[in-house]
Design a protein around this motif. Structure first.
Motif, PDB file in Angstrom:
ATOM      1  N   ILE A  34       0.840  -1.203   0.000  1.00 50.78           N
ATOM      2  CA  ILE A  34       0.000   0.000   0.000  1.00 50.78           C
ATOM      3  C   ILE A  34       0.871   1.248   0.000  1.00 50.78           C
ATOM      4  N   GLU A  35       1.911   1.218   0.831  1.00 55.52           N
ATOM      5  CA  GLU A  35       2.808   2.379   0.906  1.00 55.52           C
ATOM      6  C   GLU A  35       3.472   2.645  -0.436  1.00 55.52           C
ATOM      7  N   HIS A  36       3.860   1.579  -1.146  1.00 52.33           N
ATOM      8  CA  HIS A  36       4.436   1.772  -2.477  1.00 52.33           C
ATOM      9  C   HIS A  36       3.454   2.481  -3.400  1.00 52.33           C
ATOM     10  N   VAL A  37       2.213   2.005  -3.415  1.00 58.54           N
ATOM     11  CA  VAL A  37       1.211   2.560  -4.325  1.00 58.54           C
ATOM     12  C   VAL A  37       1.013   4.052  -4.064  1.00 58.54           C
ATOM     13  N   ILE A  38       0.803   4.410  -2.804  1.00 59.24           N
ATOM     14  CA  ILE A  38       0.495   5.806  -2.479  1.00 59.24           C
ATOM     15  C   ILE A  38       1.717   6.695  -2.645  1.00 59.24           C
ATOM     16  N   SER A  39       2.867   6.265  -2.121  1.00 62.63           N
ATOM     17  CA  SER A  39       4.052   7.122  -2.181  1.00 62.63           C
ATOM     18  C   SER A  39       4.546   7.286  -3.617  1.00 62.63           C
ATOM     19  N   TYR A  40       4.539   6.217  -4.410  1.00 60.31           N
ATOM     20  CA  TYR A  40       4.984   6.332  -5.801  1.00 60.31           C
ATOM     21  C   TYR A  40       4.070   7.264  -6.597  1.00 60.31           C
ATOM     22  N   TRP A  41       2.772   7.153  -6.345  1.00 62.35           N
ATOM     23  CA  TRP A  41       1.814   8.007  -7.038  1.00 62.35           C
ATOM     24  C   TRP A  41       2.044   9.477  -6.693  1.00 62.35           C
ATOM     25  N   TRP A  98       5.696  10.199   5.250  1.00 64.83           N
ATOM     26  CA  TRP A  98       5.006  10.532   3.992  1.00 64.83           C
ATOM     27  C   TRP A  98       3.762  11.363   4.272  1.00 64.83           C
ATOM     28  N   GLY A  99       2.962  10.888   5.259  1.00 63.59           N
ATOM     29  CA  GLY A  99       1.717  11.590   5.567  1.00 63.59           C
ATOM     30  C   GLY A  99       1.944  13.021   6.003  1.00 63.59           C
ATOM     31  N   LEU A 100       2.971  13.260   6.803  1.00 64.74           N
ATOM     32  CA  LEU A 100       3.264  14.619   7.270  1.00 64.74           C
ATOM     33  C   LEU A 100       3.648  15.529   6.112  1.00 64.74           C
ATOM     34  N   PHE A 101       4.494  15.025   5.212  1.00 67.04           N
ATOM     35  CA  PHE A 101       4.901  15.842   4.068  1.00 67.04           C
ATOM     36  C   PHE A 101       3.745  16.083   3.099  1.00 67.04           C
ATOM     37  N   GLY A 161      -2.403  -5.639  -1.756  1.00 71.20           N
ATOM     38  CA  GLY A 161      -1.924  -4.328  -1.333  1.00 71.20           C
ATOM     39  C   GLY A 161      -2.219  -3.208  -2.319  1.00 71.20           C
ATOM     40  N   PRO A 162      -1.865  -3.372  -3.605  1.00 70.99           N
ATOM     41  CA  PRO A 162      -2.161  -2.294  -4.556  1.00 70.99           C
ATOM     42  C   PRO A 162      -3.652  -1.981  -4.661  1.00 70.99           C
ATOM     43  N   ALA A 163      -4.500  -3.017  -4.597  1.00 71.08           N
ATOM     44  CA  ALA A 163      -5.945  -2.780  -4.665  1.00 71.08           C
ATOM     45  C   ALA A 163      -6.421  -1.992  -3.448  1.00 71.08           C
ATOM     46  N   VAL A 164      -5.953  -2.373  -2.262  1.00 65.35           N
ATOM     47  CA  VAL A 164      -6.343  -1.655  -1.048  1.00 65.35           C
ATOM     48  C   VAL A 164      -5.774  -0.235  -1.073  1.00 65.35           C
ATOM     49  N   GLY A 165      -4.536  -0.091  -1.563  1.00 70.49           N
ATOM     50  CA  GLY A 165      -3.945   1.238  -1.665  1.00 70.49           C
ATOM     51  C   GLY A 165      -4.742   2.137  -2.590  1.00 70.49           C
ATOM     52  N   GLY A 166      -5.154   1.602  -3.742  1.00 72.92           N
ATOM     53  CA  GLY A 166      -5.983   2.390  -4.654  1.00 72.92           C
ATOM     54  C   GLY A 166      -7.310   2.761  -4.030  1.00 72.92           C
ATOM     55  N   LEU A 167      -7.914   1.821  -3.258  1.00 77.40           N
ATOM     56  CA  LEU A 167      -9.186   2.097  -2.599  1.00 77.40           C
ATOM     57  C   LEU A 167      -9.025   3.177  -1.532  1.00 77.40           C
ATOM     58  N   LEU A 168      -7.937   3.115  -0.769  1.00 79.30           N
ATOM     59  CA  LEU A 168      -7.690   4.131   0.252  1.00 79.30           C
ATOM     60  C   LEU A 168      -7.532   5.515  -0.377  1.00 79.30           C
ATOM     61  N   MET A 169      -6.807   5.590  -1.492  1.00 75.34           N
ATOM     62  CA  MET A 169      -6.648   6.882  -2.160  1.00 75.34           C
ATOM     63  C   MET A 169      -7.982   7.392  -2.693  1.00 75.34           C
ATOM     64  N   LEU A 170      -8.820   6.471  -3.187  1.00 77.90           N
ATOM     65  CA  LEU A 170     -10.106   6.874  -3.746  1.00 77.90           C
ATOM     66  C   LEU A 170     -11.065   7.349  -2.666  1.00 77.90           C
ATOM     67  N   VAL A 171     -11.111   6.629  -1.542  1.00 74.36           N
ATOM     68  CA  VAL A 171     -12.090   6.930  -0.494  1.00 74.36           C
ATOM     69  C   VAL A 171     -11.597   7.998   0.471  1.00 74.36           C
ATOM     70  N   LEU A 172     -10.344   7.895   0.896  1.00 75.14           N
ATOM     71  CA  LEU A 172      -9.816   8.801   1.923  1.00 75.14           C
ATOM     72  C   LEU A 172      -8.873   9.857   1.383  1.00 75.14           C
ATOM     73  N   GLY A 173      -8.341   9.622   0.192  1.00 74.01           N
ATOM     74  CA  GLY A 173      -7.296  10.500  -0.321  1.00 74.01           C
ATOM     75  C   GLY A 173      -5.938   9.982   0.102  1.00 74.01           C
ATOM     76  N   PRO A 174      -4.875  10.343  -0.617  1.00 73.00           N
ATOM     77  CA  PRO A 174      -3.543   9.801  -0.314  1.00 73.00           C
ATOM     78  C   PRO A 174      -3.024  10.161   1.068  1.00 73.00           C
ATOM     79  N   THR A 175      -3.339  11.362   1.553  1.00 72.55           N
ATOM     80  CA  THR A 175      -2.792  11.784   2.852  1.00 72.55           C
ATOM     81  C   THR A 175      -3.381  10.961   3.985  1.00 72.55           C
ATOM     82  N   ARG A 176      -4.705  10.932   4.085  1.00 74.78           N
ATOM     83  CA  ARG A 176      -5.326  10.138   5.141  1.00 74.78           C
ATOM     84  C   ARG A 176      -5.087   8.641   4.907  1.00 74.78           C
ATOM     85  N   GLY A 177      -5.010   8.242   3.646  1.00 80.23           N
ATOM     86  CA  GLY A 177      -4.761   6.836   3.345  1.00 80.23           C
ATOM     87  C   GLY A 177      -3.418   6.356   3.872  1.00 80.23           C
ATOM     88  N   ILE A 178      -2.377   7.175   3.724  1.00 80.27           N
ATOM     89  CA  ILE A 178      -1.056   6.760   4.185  1.00 80.27           C
ATOM     90  C   ILE A 178      -0.993   6.752   5.712  1.00 80.27           C
TER      91      ILE A 178
END
Length: 413
Positions: A34-41, A98-101, A161-178
């Motif tokens: 999940i961290e890879h998906v969000i941070s790379y994006w 990541w989340g703080l930045f 992981g990538p599927a959950v990461g994509g879902l977290l970004m879609l529902v919560l956004g990358p910041t809250r997701g991470i």
């Protein structure tokens, strides 16, 4: 060679402590991806830097090349539970960083590079010590089941992981997701606080008299196992698979997908990305259910050659359905031989230096992936990714068959 007797299906999962380990390990592996998906994006959106993307791959595998054996030496000398907890703490720090930045919109390239390195170092402490801890959790005759189930959990984490990461970004956004992702590392960290494993719970434990020597441990461990043809053969096979192919074809998947007519993001492209993980997952379930494939060096080498052939055929496939089937087969074969190799290494590693030998295995099987991108990518820039993948697969197949021939001659002698 020491080979385990026949064991019932999913034998390791019958042990309460291993069930807890499997569940928490799977959550941590999912969080890793999940961290890879969000941070790379987010890094791509911020910097649009292919160089940073390349650094992300190198920073993930290079720590295994440099530090896997020293990490194994630490696991020989100290409690592997605490080393895993340090790894989880580093993972949590990276996710929160990541989340703080992201929250403050202050991410700079050097911040990203630092967090990527931190994430890679966390993986070294975690993976090497987890493999060491298995010997405390399960009896020797169940080790093959535990190793294979761990490999299955790894594949499932890569798949989910990538599927959950994509879902977290879609529902919560990358910041809250991470930020949410950081919580997925906690169960493993907390379970290990009082888990009844480690040196002080071993009836025959003797503290290692040998100090941790850093990089000198690599050469010393190589000298220690040099007389053992089984260990050297398995390490050579794992290193060749990692060096020539590794997971480099995943990085080149956009080019393969484009040539197959499915280069745009969507279900067809995602299926290509997940096909080998799905094959590996099925292999883990089937092999655990049937339990007939016993660990043997020549069997592992033959399956590794088949894996290389499947990927070589994939590189030349022009039909989408055939390419998908070959990737699925490659995933099935990869888990089959890689879990077998790891089982043989862990079963036959001398107890006094088991951590260093496992570290050397991780150095070969994971650290050498640092160079697989060079093999496929650099050659691919000259002759195309289809040709470079075919060359890499041919080299791997030749190496596996050569090792098998030597093993057969050694057994005959």
């Amino acid at each position: 060679m020491t080979a385990p007797p026949a064991t019932p299906a999913f034998a390791a999962l019958r042990i309460r402590g291993y069930r807890a380990h499997f569940t928490t390990y799977l959550l941590a592996m999912m969080a890793d991806n999940i961290e890879h998906v969000i941070s790379y994006w987010m890094c791509w959106q911020k910097f649009h830097s292919p160089a940073l993307g390349g650094f992300a791959v190198v920073s993930h595998w290079l720590p295994f090349l440099l530090f896997a054996v020293p990490a194994g030496a630490l696991a020989d000398r100290f409690d592997p539970r605490r080393l895993i907890q340090v790894g989880m703490a580093l993972f949590i720090t990276a996710s929160l960083g990541w989340g703080l930045f992201f929250l403050t919109d202050t991410l700079q390239m050097w911040h990203a590079m630092l967090l990527l390195v931190l994430h890679g170092c966390a993986g070294v402490l975690w993976q090497t010590s987890s493999q060491m801890l298995l010997h405390d959790i399960v009896p020797k005759d169940t080790l093959q089941s535990a190793v294979r189930l761990n490999a299955t959990a790894r594949s499932l984490g890569v798949l989910v992981g990538p599927a959950v990461g994509g879902l977290l970004m879609l529902v919560l956004g990358p910041t809250r997701g991470i930020f949410v992702n950081a919580a997925f590392y906690l169960p493993l960290l907390l379970w290990l606080v009082n888990a009844p494993y480690g040196p002080r719970f071993r009836s025959d434990h003797k503290p290692s008299p040998r100090a941790v020597r850093g990089f000198a441990d690599i050469t010393q461990t190589l000298r220690d196992i040099a007389p053992d043809p089984l260990l050297t053969g398995m390490l050579a096979l794992a290193g060749a698979a990692s060096f020539f192919i590794g997971n480099s074809y995943q990085a080149q998947m956009p080019a393969f997908a484009h040539d197959l007519g499915h280069g745009d993001p969507g279900v067809s492209y995602s299926a290509l990305l997940g096909a080998d993980a799905a094959g590996a997952l099925l292999a883990g379930v089937l092999l655990e259910s049937v339990g007939r494939l016993k660990p043997a060096p020549r069997t592992a080498m033959a399956i590794a050659a088949g894996w290389a052939l499947a990927l070589g055929a994939f590189s030349q496939a022009h039909a989408y359905g055939l390419a998908l089937a070959l990737l699925f087969a490659a995933g099935f074969l990869e888990l089959s031989f890689s879990s077998m190799v790891q089982t043989l290494v862990q079963l036959n590693a001398p107890a006094a230096i088991r951590g260093r030998v496992i570290g050397l295995f991780n150095m070969a099987s994971l650290g050498m992936r640092t160079f697989s991108g060079v093999i496929v990518g650099v050659i691919g820039s000259a002759i195309g990714v289809h040709g470079s993948m075919l060359v890499a697969a041919a080299l791997m197949c030749t190496t596996a068959l050569t090792l098998r021939t030597r093993a057969a001659r050694s057994a005959a002698a």
